[in-house]
Design a protein around this motif. Structure first.
Motif, PDB file in Angstrom:
ATOM      1  N   ILE A  41       1.099  -1.191   0.027  1.00  0.00           N
ATOM      2  CA  ILE A  41       0.080  -0.059  -0.103  1.00  0.00           C
ATOM      3  C   ILE A  41       1.104   1.314  -0.006  1.00  0.00           C
ATOM      4  N   LEU A  42       0.561   2.113  -0.734  1.00  0.00           N
ATOM      5  CA  LEU A  42       1.242   3.494  -1.014  1.00  0.00           C
ATOM      6  C   LEU A  42       0.344   4.497  -0.296  1.00  0.00           C
ATOM      7  N   PHE A  43       1.013   5.691   0.202  1.00  0.00           N
ATOM      8  CA  PHE A  43       0.206   6.566   0.712  1.00  0.00           C
ATOM      9  C   PHE A  43       0.737   7.721  -0.042  1.00  0.00           C
ATOM     10  N   VAL A  44      -0.395   8.358  -0.559  1.00  0.00           N
ATOM     11  CA  VAL A  44      -0.231   9.797  -1.423  1.00  0.00           C
ATOM     12  C   VAL A  44      -1.021  10.713  -0.844  1.00  0.00           C
ATOM     13  N   ASN A  45      -0.284  11.641  -0.326  1.00  0.00           N
ATOM     14  CA  ASN A  45      -0.712  12.988   0.172  1.00  0.00           C
ATOM     15  C   ASN A  45      -0.811  14.096  -0.796  1.00  0.00           C
ATOM     16  N   VAL A  46      -1.947  14.307  -0.971  1.00  0.00           N
ATOM     17  CA  VAL A  46      -2.344  15.564  -2.001  1.00  0.00           C
ATOM     18  C   VAL A  46      -2.851  16.833  -1.107  1.00  0.00           C
ATOM     19  N   SER A  47      -2.024  17.600  -0.835  1.00  0.00           N
ATOM     20  CA  SER A  47      -2.274  19.027  -0.217  1.00  0.00           C
ATOM     21  C   SER A  47      -3.082  18.544   1.248  1.00  0.00           C
ATOM     22  N   GLY A  48      -2.562  17.633   1.804  1.00  0.00           N
ATOM     23  CA  GLY A  48      -3.135  17.165   3.043  1.00  0.00           C
ATOM     24  C   GLY A  48      -3.836  16.079   3.174  1.00  0.00           C
ATOM     25  N   LEU A  49      -4.697  15.926   1.791  1.00  0.00           N
ATOM     26  CA  LEU A  49      -5.567  14.669   1.927  1.00  0.00           C
ATOM     27  C   LEU A  49      -5.003  13.615   1.796  1.00  0.00           C
ATOM     28  N   ARG A  50      -5.123  12.464   2.402  1.00  0.00           N
ATOM     29  CA  ARG A  50      -4.367  11.407   2.164  1.00  0.00           C
ATOM     30  C   ARG A  50      -5.087  10.340   1.483  1.00  0.00           C
ATOM     31  N   PHE A  51      -4.544   9.754   0.315  1.00  0.00           N
ATOM     32  CA  PHE A  51      -5.088   8.672  -0.182  1.00  0.00           C
ATOM     33  C   PHE A  51      -4.112   7.462  -0.151  1.00  0.00           C
ATOM     34  N   GLN A  52      -5.015   6.188  -0.351  1.00  0.00           N
ATOM     35  CA  GLN A  52      -4.162   5.055  -0.023  1.00  0.00           C
ATOM     36  C   GLN A  52      -4.521   4.130  -1.378  1.00  0.00           C
ATOM     37  N   THR A  53      -3.447   3.385  -1.990  1.00  0.00           N
ATOM     38  CA  THR A  53      -3.765   2.652  -3.093  1.00  0.00           C
ATOM     39  C   THR A  53      -2.545   1.688  -3.199  1.00  0.00           C
ATOM     40  N   ASP A  85       1.617  18.869  -4.051  1.00  0.00           N
ATOM     41  CA  ASP A  85       1.070  20.074  -3.615  1.00  0.00           C
ATOM     42  C   ASP A  85      -0.048  20.624  -4.786  1.00  0.00           C
ATOM     43  N   ARG A  86      -0.776  19.598  -5.057  1.00  0.00           N
ATOM     44  CA  ARG A  86      -1.797  20.012  -6.133  1.00  0.00           C
ATOM     45  C   ARG A  86      -3.291  19.805  -5.502  1.00  0.00           C
ATOM     46  N   ASP A  87      -4.341  19.824  -6.574  1.00  0.00           N
ATOM     47  CA  ASP A  87      -5.591  20.075  -5.972  1.00  0.00           C
ATOM     48  C   ASP A  87      -6.231  18.505  -5.672  1.00  0.00           C
ATOM     49  N   PRO A  88      -6.585  18.557  -4.374  1.00  0.00           N
ATOM     50  CA  PRO A  88      -6.874  17.127  -3.866  1.00  0.00           C
ATOM     51  C   PRO A  88      -8.371  16.561  -4.620  1.00  0.00           C
ATOM     52  N   GLU A  89      -9.243  17.469  -4.859  1.00  0.00           N
ATOM     53  CA  GLU A  89     -10.247  17.338  -5.673  1.00  0.00           C
ATOM     54  C   GLU A  89     -10.435  16.406  -6.876  1.00  0.00           C
ATOM     55  N   LEU A  95      -6.887   9.259  -9.801  1.00  0.00           N
ATOM     56  CA  LEU A  95      -6.696   7.954  -8.897  1.00  0.00           C
ATOM     57  C   LEU A  95      -7.466   6.923  -9.439  1.00  0.00           C
ATOM     58  N   ASN A  96      -9.012   7.569  -9.664  1.00  0.00           N
ATOM     59  CA  ASN A  96      -9.809   6.625 -10.250  1.00  0.00           C
ATOM     60  C   ASN A  96      -9.513   5.970 -11.562  1.00  0.00           C
ATOM     61  N   PHE A  97      -8.627   6.764 -12.268  1.00  0.00           N
ATOM     62  CA  PHE A  97      -8.209   6.252 -13.690  1.00  0.00           C
ATOM     63  C   PHE A  97      -7.201   5.306 -13.514  1.00  0.00           C
ATOM     64  N   PHE A  98      -6.452   5.334 -12.528  1.00  0.00           N
ATOM     65  CA  PHE A  98      -5.499   4.035 -12.242  1.00  0.00           C
ATOM     66  C   PHE A  98      -6.287   3.115 -11.921  1.00  0.00           C
ATOM     67  N   ARG A  99      -7.438   3.269 -11.003  1.00  0.00           N
ATOM     68  CA  ARG A  99      -7.921   2.161 -10.635  1.00  0.00           C
ATOM     69  C   ARG A  99      -8.861   1.201 -11.664  1.00  0.00           C
ATOM     70  N   THR A 100      -9.579   2.184 -12.521  1.00  0.00           N
ATOM     71  CA  THR A 100     -10.458   1.499 -13.217  1.00  0.00           C
ATOM     72  C   THR A 100     -10.041   1.618 -14.897  1.00  0.00           C
ATOM     73  N   GLY A 101      -9.070   2.571 -15.075  1.00  0.00           N
ATOM     74  CA  GLY A 101      -8.570   2.735 -16.471  1.00  0.00           C
ATOM     75  C   GLY A 101      -9.390   3.346 -17.401  1.00  0.00           C
ATOM     76  N   LYS A 102     -10.552   4.097 -16.601  1.00  0.00           N
ATOM     77  CA  LYS A 102     -11.501   5.085 -17.446  1.00  0.00           C
ATOM     78  C   LYS A 102     -11.117   6.587 -16.699  1.00  0.00           C
ATOM     79  N   LEU A 103     -11.081   7.404 -17.665  1.00  0.00           N
ATOM     80  CA  LEU A 103     -10.883   8.639 -17.039  1.00  0.00           C
ATOM     81  C   LEU A 103     -12.220   9.509 -17.265  1.00  0.00           C
ATOM     82  N   HIS A 104     -12.615   9.943 -16.293  1.00  0.00           N
ATOM     83  CA  HIS A 104     -14.072  10.734 -16.297  1.00  0.00           C
ATOM     84  C   HIS A 104     -13.647  12.270 -15.981  1.00  0.00           C
ATOM     85  N   TYR A 105     -14.554  13.077 -16.763  1.00  0.00           N
ATOM     86  CA  TYR A 105     -14.296  14.630 -16.552  1.00  0.00           C
ATOM     87  C   TYR A 105     -15.264  15.121 -15.756  1.00  0.00           C
TER      88      TYR A 105
END
Ligand SMILES: [Zn+2]
Length: 372
Positions: A41-53, A85-89, A95-105
């Motif tokens: 599991i990797l921890f990714v911190n984007v401007s204070g919001l933590r994601f795990q993947t 230091d990017r937009d967490p939103e 990240l969803n793109f990496f998970r599902t292979g589909k990029l949504h706008y």
């Protein structure tokens, strides 16, 4: 340890059969030690919001920032996580793109911000899923148009010209934006006045005047005061020609200028006068010349330079040309159908005015356009 192996025997069989992913979901997590597991599991911190993947999830796209070793540059040893230091939103979508292979706008996001974010993570926008592609393209087109408009307005706008601007640049600015100087404003109103005068003269010419003493026939004013009207016409044409030549001289791209709609209107409006000058006074060709005078009415379109609303109307018509074309096409279809029906219904009747299908067109056109 032996017990552990025994417990996981069915699991190993499942893996061999091929339904491991499903089994993983429903079964409790196996007590596997860290070394034997291939994923972490990797921890990714984007401007204070933590994601795990999972690391494998990110490694799926090695061409991107998160999938390549470039992400190590953002690794924080202290907190043991990757920090961006990017937009967490927006990172959620990435990240969803990496998970599902589909990029949504994300529809509520500004397209430019989204594209910048994609560019940062090294993802090309072309892989946006079909569900969002149309929206994305529309928004992109809209945005590009708006940007082009802004730069255009900036170029033609009130921004002061550099002091070393050439005469041509000053002249073009004066033509495009008459409110920048008094001279330009005067020229703007003078040309506007002469357009009005020439259009009015064109109309008044045909009004019948009181007959001269001694003659019986009513003469149109144009023939009675032919010298006056031709002087007025000459003056107007000279002014218009002067204006056209000045614009041609000042235009940044003369080729583009000559091909523009406004320039074509200018030429069509003054051309009949010059053709009349070179044409010999001949009975045979004078008929054709009179027809050419019809083009003088195009001078009325010269007003579109003086009216913003008229220009907007022109752009609107241009924008919905295909819809208008379809309307005409469907109208033509209906006209042909009903004219044919009319002709065969009336065939054989004595004294009928529907003598042929084209002759019936008139009836159907008038009926359809006035009755709806
Ligand atoms: Zn979508």
């Amino acid at each position: 340890m032996a017990a552990g192996v025994a417990t996981w025997m069915p699991f190993a069989r499942a893996a061999a059969v091929g339904w491991l992913p499903l089994a993983q979901k429903t079964m409790p997590k196996p007590p596997v030690d860290k070394k034997s597991r291939s994923d972490e599991i990797l921890f990714v911190n984007v401007s204070g919001l933590r994601f795990q993947t999972w690391k494998n999830t990110l490694d799926r796209y090695p061409d991107t920032l998160l999938g390549s070793s470039e992400k190590e540059f953002f690794y924080n040893e202290e907190t043991q996580e990757y920090f961006f230091d990017r937009d967490p939103e927006m990172f959620r979508h990435i990240l969803n793109f990496f998970r599902t292979g589909k990029l949504h706008y994300p529809r509520h996001e500004c397209i430019q911000a989204f594209e910048e974010e994609l560019a940062f993570y090294g993802i090309i926008p072309e892989i946006i899923g079909d569900c969002c592609m149309e929206e994305y393209r529309d928004r992109k087109k809209e945005n590009q148009e708006r940007l082009a408009e802004d730069t255009e307005a900036e170029n033609a706008g009130d921004a002061p010209l550099p002091p070393d601007a050439t005469l041509r640049e000053r002249l073009w600015r004066a033509f495009e934006n008459p409110h920048t100087s008094t001279m330009a404003l005067v020229f703007y109103y003078v040309t506007g006045f002469f357009i009005a005068v020439s259009v009015i003269a064109n109309v008044v010419e045909t009004v019948p005047c009181r007959p001269l003493k001694g003659s019986i026939k009513d003469l149109p004013c144009g023939e009675k005061f032919s010298v006056g009207f031709s002087c007025l016409d000459t003056a107007c044409v000279l002014i218009f020609s002067f204006e056209y030549l000045m614009r041609l001289y000042a235009a940044p791209s003369r080729c583009d200028f000559v091909r523009s709609v406004m320039s074509v209107i200018d030429v069509v409006a003054i051309l009949p006068f010059y053709i009349g000058l070179v044409m010999p006074e001949n009975e045979e060709v004078s008929g054709a010349f009179v027809t050419l005078r019809v083009f003088r009415v195009f001078r009325i379109f010269k007003f579109s330079r003086h009216s913003q609303g008229l220009r907007i109307l022109g752009c609107t018509l241009q924008a919905c040309a295909s819809e208008l074309g379809f309307l005409l096409f469907s109208l033509t279809m209906a006209v042909i159908i009903f004219a044919t029906v009319m002709f065969y219904a009336e065939k054989g009747t004595k004294g009928t005015t529907f003598s042929s299908i084209p002759a019936s067109f008139w009836y159907t056109i008038v009926t359809m356009t006035t009755l709806g």
